[in-house]
Enzyme design. Sequence first.
Site, short mmCIF file in Angstrom:
data_model
loop_
_atom_site.label_atom_id
_atom_site.label_comp_id
_atom_site.label_asym_id
_atom_site.label_seq_id
_atom_site.Cartn_x
_atom_site.Cartn_y
_atom_site.Cartn_z
N ALA A 18 -11.11 15.16 -42.81
CA ALA A 18 -11.74 14.32 -41.79
C ALA A 18 -10.71 13.30 -41.34
O ALA A 18 -10.36 12.39 -42.09
CB ALA A 18 -12.97 13.63 -42.36
N MET A 19 -10.23 13.43 -40.10
CA MET A 19 -9.13 12.60 -39.61
C MET A 19 -9.64 11.61 -38.56
O MET A 19 -10.06 12.01 -37.47
CB MET A 19 -8.02 13.47 -39.03
CG MET A 19 -7.43 14.44 -40.05
SD MET A 19 -6.04 15.39 -39.37
CE MET A 19 -4.81 14.09 -39.15
N GLY A 21 -7.72 9.26 -37.27
CA GLY A 21 -6.58 8.77 -36.49
C GLY A 21 -5.88 7.60 -37.13
O GLY A 21 -4.89 7.10 -36.61
N GLY A 22 -6.38 7.14 -38.28
CA GLY A 22 -5.78 6.03 -38.99
C GLY A 22 -4.79 6.50 -40.03
O GLY A 22 -4.61 7.70 -40.25
N VAL A 23 -4.16 5.54 -40.70
CA VAL A 23 -3.12 5.87 -41.67
C VAL A 23 -3.68 6.58 -42.89
O VAL A 23 -3.04 7.49 -43.44
CB VAL A 23 -2.32 4.60 -42.07
CG1 VAL A 23 -3.22 3.58 -42.74
CG2 VAL A 23 -1.13 4.95 -42.95
N SER A 25 -6.43 8.68 -43.54
CA SER A 25 -6.74 10.11 -43.42
C SER A 25 -5.50 10.91 -43.02
O SER A 25 -5.38 12.08 -43.41
CB SER A 25 -7.87 10.34 -42.42
OG SER A 25 -7.58 9.79 -41.16
N LEU A 44 -13.79 13.47 -35.18
CA LEU A 44 -15.04 13.32 -34.46
C LEU A 44 -14.89 12.31 -33.33
O LEU A 44 -14.39 11.21 -33.56
CB LEU A 44 -16.16 12.85 -35.40
CG LEU A 44 -16.41 13.72 -36.63
CD1 LEU A 44 -17.56 13.14 -37.44
CD2 LEU A 44 -16.69 15.15 -36.24
N CYS A 112 -23.34 6.20 -40.90
CA CYS A 112 -22.39 7.16 -40.32
C CYS A 112 -21.93 8.15 -41.40
O CYS A 112 -21.89 9.36 -41.17
CB CYS A 112 -21.20 6.42 -39.73
SG CYS A 112 -19.98 7.50 -38.94
N GLY A 136 -10.22 9.97 -46.33
CA GLY A 136 -9.29 8.90 -46.70
C GLY A 136 -9.96 7.72 -47.36
O GLY A 136 -9.37 6.64 -47.41
N CYS A 208 -17.11 0.24 -35.84
CA CYS A 208 -16.13 0.75 -34.89
C CYS A 208 -16.60 0.65 -33.44
O CYS A 208 -15.78 0.56 -32.53
CB CYS A 208 -15.81 2.21 -35.22
SG CYS A 208 -17.24 3.31 -35.20
#
Length: 381
Positions: A18-19, A21-23, A25, A44, A112, A136, A208
């Site tokens: 599950a990515m 976009g942060g450092v 994951s 997602l 979530c 992550g 978020c």
Amino acid sequence: MNSLGIHKAPADTRVVVAMSGGVDSSVVAALLKEQGYDVVGVTLQLYDHGVALARKGACCAGQDIYDARMVAERLDFPHYVLDYESKFSDAVMQEFADSYLKGETPIPCVRCNQRVKFRDLLEQARDLGGDCLATGHYVRRVETPKGAELHRGSDPSRDQSYFLFATTQAQLDYLRFPLGDLPKTETRALAARFGLEVANKPDSQDICFVPNGNYVSVVERLRPGAAEPGEIVHVDGRVMGQHQGIVHYTIGQRRGIGVNEKSTNNEPLYVVRIDAATKRVIVGPKASLARDLITLREMNWLGRAGEAMEDVAVDVKLRSMSAAAPGRLSIGADGTAEIVLNDPQFGIAPGQAAVAYMGDRVLGGGWIAATAKLGQDIAAE
């Protein structure tokens, strides 16, 4: 058995990551790829791109999707973007708004994880042929002869177990948390070693989808006109002023109440209770916040069959950043639970979570439905 506890060679083990976009994951994906696993990245898209692009520290939209895609391209593994915007709105954002209008203080991150990432995304990972889903999060999955347990992350400053209390045993069996033993500094060092552009990217915000931390604007957008004025009332019954909507208040709040924020004896005033039915905000001195009896709803139990569920000695986290407080936990058969704290705590807010620990192990948790001071009437907000 490989490093993920699966009886396959890494090359034969498909790990869906599950990515966000942060450092964090991104490093998970890089570590697993380096170890020879068959990595598939999934990101997602949860809410409006335009909102996310306008602010730093967001996740799951805009720039973050691009960053996840760039990591996947650099490390050469497949990457998919799934549009979960309507799912996220229905499962998280709508309840977030309604919760504030009930006088609660919600934690959308838990919902979530519970309703989107560890339910819908987990099923998607299975559909992609994944042997497990890796994230992550800074928590540890500890395998024991009786099955997997959820434990705090090794770095207390990064531990995210409070936000994962609703994880079920079936989900935990499928999940993996490769960063659970690492401090954040080491994660960033690994990102630099892998040459990832996100190595110095700021951490994402807890909520978020709330621009600039202004949750009231989100509630007002989702529920136009729902925030109505009402009275600010002292615990002794005196009407002290007017407010412009209970959504502006949370239990334990001290500043920005909107009235003279000192009692007649010069004690600071706090928000003690929010009565959504009468639209009243009740304020009083800190002593009036003391609570040692907590009623929970939607209790998620990660204990084993045969383990005691009545009058269990536990440590309880009542907020994500607070120290755990000792108490006794009893679990009902109807999804409710009751916690009696050894010592009263202050500012316990309905809508938040109470998470029970035994040492580093997470036994489970639930949503705070009501609080009381033993010997006094229960305060069901």
